[in-house]
Design a protein around this motif. Sequence first.
Motif, PDB file in Angstrom:
ATOM      1  N   MET A  42      46.520  73.702  27.060  1.00  0.00           N
ATOM      2  CA  MET A  42      47.825  74.265  26.701  1.00  0.00           C
ATOM      3  C   MET A  42      48.751  74.323  27.917  1.00  0.00           C
ATOM      4  SD  MET A  42      47.730  77.352  23.995  1.00  0.00           S
ATOM      5  CE  MET A  42      47.789  78.706  25.137  1.00  0.00           C
ATOM      6  N   VAL A  43      48.232  74.903  29.006  1.00  0.00           N
ATOM      7  CA  VAL A  43      49.055  74.989  30.216  1.00  0.00           C
ATOM      8  C   VAL A  43      49.246  73.591  30.815  1.00  0.00           C
ATOM      9  CG1 VAL A  43      49.231  75.960  32.535  1.00  0.00           C
ATOM     10  CG2 VAL A  43      48.401  77.370  30.661  1.00  0.00           C
ATOM     11  N   GLY A  44      48.195  72.761  30.742  1.00  0.00           N
ATOM     12  CA  GLY A  44      48.325  71.388  31.238  1.00  0.00           C
ATOM     13  C   GLY A  44      49.426  70.633  30.507  1.00  0.00           C
ATOM     14  N   THR A  45      49.457  70.745  29.198  1.00  0.00           N
ATOM     15  CA  THR A  45      50.502  70.040  28.445  1.00  0.00           C
ATOM     16  C   THR A  45      51.879  70.610  28.790  1.00  0.00           C
ATOM     17  OG1 THR A  45      50.145  71.481  26.551  1.00  0.00           O
ATOM     18  CG2 THR A  45      49.034  69.384  26.485  1.00  0.00           C
ATOM     19  N   ALA A  46      51.927  71.921  29.031  1.00  0.00           N
ATOM     20  CA  ALA A  46      53.205  72.534  29.421  1.00  0.00           C
ATOM     21  C   ALA A  46      53.670  71.964  30.767  1.00  0.00           C
ATOM     22  CB  ALA A  46      53.070  74.046  29.495  1.00  0.00           C
ATOM     23  N   ILE A  47      52.736  71.822  31.703  1.00  0.00           N
ATOM     24  CA  ILE A  47      53.096  71.280  33.025  1.00  0.00           C
ATOM     25  C   ILE A  47      53.641  69.856  32.870  1.00  0.00           C
ATOM     26  CG2 ILE A  47      52.161  70.521  35.257  1.00  0.00           C
ATOM     27  CD1 ILE A  47      50.124  72.882  34.975  1.00  0.00           C
ATOM     28  N   GLY A  48      52.938  69.045  32.095  1.00  0.00           N
ATOM     29  CA  GLY A  48      53.395  67.669  31.876  1.00  0.00           C
ATOM     30  C   GLY A  48      54.765  67.632  31.220  1.00  0.00           C
ATOM     31  N   SER A  49      54.964  68.501  30.226  1.00  0.00           N
ATOM     32  CA  SER A  49      56.267  68.546  29.550  1.00  0.00           C
ATOM     33  C   SER A  49      57.364  68.963  30.516  1.00  0.00           C
ATOM     34  CB  SER A  49      56.246  69.549  28.392  1.00  0.00           C
ATOM     35  OG  SER A  49      55.262  69.205  27.461  1.00  0.00           O
TER      36      SER A  49
END
Lengths: 347, 261
Positions: B1-8
């Motif tokens: 979840m946080v990883g996808t947020a960072i990428g976004s």
Amino acid sequence: MLQTAQRQSKTKKPKTALPHERFLEAFRWMLLTRTLEEKLVSLYRGGLITGGVYIGKGQEAVSVACGLFLKKGDIFAPLIRDQAGRSAFGERLLDVTRTYLGSRLGPMRGRDGNIHRGRPQENQLAMVSHLGAMISVTVGALMSKRFKGEKGFVGLACIGEGGMQAGAFHEGMNIAAVEQVPLVIVATNNHYAYSTPNDREFACDDLVDRAIGYGFEGYSLDGTDLGACLEVIGGAVKRARAGRPPQLVVASVLRLSGHGEHDDASYVTEEIKREPFARDCLKVAEQAIVDLKLVDAETLAEWRKEAAAKVDEAIATAQKEAPPEGDKEDWCALSTRDLVDDVGTIE
Amino acid sequence: MVGTAIGSAIEGMRPIVEMQFADFSSIALNQILNNAGTHYWRTNVPVPITVRLPSGGTKGSGPFHSQSMESIYAHYPGLIVMTPATVEDAYTMLIEAVAIDDPVVYCEHKYLYYHLKADKLPTEGLPTGRARIAREGRDLTIVSYSAMVHEALAVAEQLAPEGFEIEVVDLRSVKPLDTNTVLASVARTGRLLCVGESFPWGGVTAEVIARVTGEGFHLLDAAPQRINAKDTPIPYHPNLWSAHRPNAKEIVRKARALLRE
């Protein structure tokens, strides 16, 4: 294992290079990478590089295929053995030498070293050491592109068989399939996670079998065969771009170096060195070029010379540049400068 | 979840991640601390994510749905840590968190959900990084944040009939920490008590005391004190829970002791 369905290539004229041209282009990136990394190793042995040196010897064929099929606007998340892919994706040689040699002009400016470098603003994500973490970051970048209405893009994230056993990798695979993002994961099984051999890393027959469990399409390949790497990884990129489910490619190679140059890899067994996947992909590719008479020996020698000259120039330039200095550093971890905490700075 | 947020976020979005319970964010520590927290420093590319942490204890929530994680996140570089105590701050600071170009850990105490109400929403608030004097006084400064501000205010009210005027400072954000407002308050009162709901080893209360003694030792008329939760996991049963966290009774006892010095 799923089979590649190539129906589209029959109806659409591919704009890509002819196979042997692509093969030669890939070979030249591999050659440049090997030349560069051998030089980095000798600089490290000579005490001119601080920290570690991590090379991709034996993995260049897989890696180059990862970078070669990506276009501007695609996302690339390389790991520590992906110099060939990084170069093929567009990383400048100076970024490498400046980072390794501690120039303040490199992309990391001395703040991070060796293979952690990246240029996220150019879609080269900067890895963290915690393996598996970059999968979900790549997924997020792809989701963002989709939100913004971009089309035709793809992301490619590299991993090793050791990283595949980490929790973050599992979460990343899962969210990629749930979100159906155009992602290719290329997993290179180099048979050792540092010194841990495959039989202490996982207990399944074939890592590619995991693809179906996540909702990925999975493919295996001999990572010492450049032609196979280009075909399978190129095919996976094409399928992801065309809207197929996320793709997992598992390549088999042997790491022909230590984990880093500080590691003599004495634990690598003699039996495994005799396995077919222990071949040196660069030599295999060169032999194919010679056998098929794709170019003559003179041209090969010329390419070698060119690679050496480029590497020497990039090293010489970085060596002349000033290192970062502690008392001139901007010790600020936030971009919002007025929100920097004043701990230790009040006089 | 946080990883996808960072990428976004790297790709230009401003994602908000809601952790459901602050305690669960321990699973994402690597992505928050090592990936988001280091990103701007390493690459010059900021990561504007907001991580919402429903924080703190409520009756019956037990060891895994009650934690206060602000001290952990404040310890690491590259993150802003907000700890609003009022509806107004919760509203304006969340909006500001999203607008800030750096990663923000937004600690929203579950007490706010259940006990506070506002008739209308504010159009503007204090800027992030500025503490608020929640109640003025001249005998003792209680520095607090998040739900503990309300405990501190209750104590100030309780001790007022005895003639004690207690000043309550609401930090609002623990990183950046508004040392100047705290020092100015201690300059007025000469006494400092810090109250935080997180575990006692290190943390925000210790940081405040370290700064005040380091930079304003001469302002103090008594040794500064602090109150935190107990150094055990957070208990389930309401009787145990209310004794585990800092409570008005304990704050009153320590405040009286300080005022007598």
